[in-house]
Design an enzyme around this catalytic site. Sequence first.
Site, PDB file in Angstrom:
ATOM      1  N   TYR A 180       1.195  -1.146   0.263  1.00  0.00           N
ATOM      2  CA  TYR A 180      -0.160  -0.256   0.011  1.00  0.00           C
ATOM      3  C   TYR A 180       0.959   1.001   0.113  1.00  0.00           C
ATOM      4  CZ  TYR A 180      -3.091   3.698   2.143  1.00  0.00           C
ATOM      5  OH  TYR A 180      -3.761   5.038   1.522  1.00  0.00           O
TER       6      TYR A 180
ATOM      7  N   GLN B 234     -12.834   4.773   5.318  1.00  0.00           N
ATOM      8  CA  GLN B 234     -12.826   5.560   7.175  1.00  0.00           C
ATOM      9  C   GLN B 234     -14.486   5.826   6.891  1.00  0.00           C
ATOM     10  OE1 GLN B 234     -10.273   8.643   7.458  1.00  0.00           O
ATOM     11  NE2 GLN B 234      -8.768   8.935   6.076  1.00  0.00           N
TER      12      GLN B 234
END
Length: 491
Positions: A52, A408
Site C-alpha cells: 500500500y 474511513q
Amino acid sequence: MTSIDLATPLRVADLRRAADPVTVVVPAEVAERVKRGREFLQEALGDGRQIYGATTGFGALVGYAGRDDAVDQCDNTLAHLGAGFGPDLDPAVVRAAVLVRAWSLARGFSGVSPHVVDGLVAMLATNVAPAVPRYGSVGASGDLIPLAYAAQALRGRGFAYVDGTRVAADEALRRAGLAPLALDGRDALAMVNGTSLTTAALALALGRVRVAHRAAQALTCVLVDVLGSDPQFLDPRLLAAYGHPGAISVGRYMSCLLDGTVASGTRALQEPYSIRCAPQLLGAAEDALRYADGVVAADLASVSDNPVFFADDGQVIHGGNFFGQPAAFAADTVSAVCAQLANLVERQLDLLVDPARNGGLPPMLAAGPGKQHGLQGAQLAATAMAVQIRRDATPASMQSVPTNLHNQDVVPFGTQAALRALDQAELLLLICGTLAVGLRQAVHVGARRPTATGAADVLKAFDQIEPIDPDRPLDADIRRAAAVLETLDLA
C-alpha cells in the site's frame, strides 16, 4: 541540557523541550534497524509484492496503481493532502509532533530511508517549525493533512517558522542551514500515516493539566487556611473509607500542605462543597488523569503507521495502527477533567470575593469598595473562561462521520480532541492564576495569613504580585500568577 536519545522511550518532558532547538541522538543500533527496514522494503518490492502506498494509490483509491516513479509517488501522496484550513498550530506543538514522528520511524518498522530520520533530527536542532493549519485531520489514518504540511515544509514547500517569523519554507530551511528533505512515495506515506500530532498535543495538554490539577490542590489549601476553615474533610480515615485511590492520594498531599493549620472556629460546621468535597473531586480527576497518563505512555512508544514492515519475519502487514482512538478517548477524558477543575476553581473564587461567605472580607476584595473594584473584572473573565471550557467539552471521540468513499467509515477525531484539550489547559491555568491573585489580595484586605507552613509557602510565591490598591488592569498579573504556578515546586 542533555540530549534526547531515540533508543530510549520518549517522555512528555522531551516533547516540551522540543519547543526549542534540541539535540536528538540517533544511536548506531537505531540507524542500523532503520537501514534494515529500508532494505526489507526494497526486497519486498523486488519480489513483486503489493504494498500500500508504494505500488498503489492512497485511501479509497488503493485498488488503482500508483505512479511508477518513486519521487512522483511522493508528490502524489502529499499534494492531494494540501487541503488544511484555519490558523497555524503553535510551532511548539508542531515540533513536538516531529519528534514523536521521528521516534516512531526510528523503530525500523516503517521502511523509510535512513536520511528521513536524520532530516527530522536535523530540523529539531534548529529553530525551524513547519507551518501547519489546525483543521483537516479526522485522526483515522493518522494526522494525514497536518503531517503532510509538515513534510512539505521540510521539502522546502509551503511555509515554515524560523526565529518566530512565518516565511516561505525554502527560505526557512536556507536560514537554518538545512537542505530540503528528499522523499520517495514510501517515505512520504510514512511521514503522514501516523498519529504523531494527536499524540504530541495530548501529551502536552496532559502535562499542563497536571500542573493545573496540582495547583488547584495547593490553592484550595491556601483558601482553607486564609478563611480559617476546619480541615477535617481531609482526615485520612474519612478518605480511606471513601476508597478511591485518587482521593486518598490528593488528601494526603493537601494534608501535608495544611499540616499545622489552626481553624479559626468562626466558620460553619460544614463548608460549601467547593471546599469540603475538593478531595473527592480532585481525587476523581487524579484517577482520570492516571488513565490518560497510560494512554500517552503507550502512544509515545507506538509505531503508528500502515503498512508495518517486519524484516525479521519477512512480512509486510497491512492494518490500522494509525487509528487514534486511544488518544481520542483519553483527550476527551482530559477535557472533562479540565471542565470540572475549572468549575471548582471558579466557584472557589466566587466564594472568596463574596462577603456573605468569605468571613466578612470586602466585596470583590476591593480595598475601598465603590471607589475600587478589586477582583470584579477578573472574576468576570474567569467565569467566561470556565464556560468556554465547558462549551468545548463535548466529546469528540464519538463524533464519527464516514468519509473517503467509506474507506474511513469510522473515525475517532482524536486530533480535534487533543488540540481542544490543550486549549482548555491554557484557560484552566489562567483561572487558577486568577484565584492565586485573589488569595494574595484577600490577605491584603484583612484575611489572615496562612497558619500552615506549606500553605504559607505557596502564598508567598505570589508576593511578587502587588496588592490591588488602587485598581489596575489585572491581565498581566494573572498571566504572571499562572506562570508562577507552572514553575512552583508543588510536588
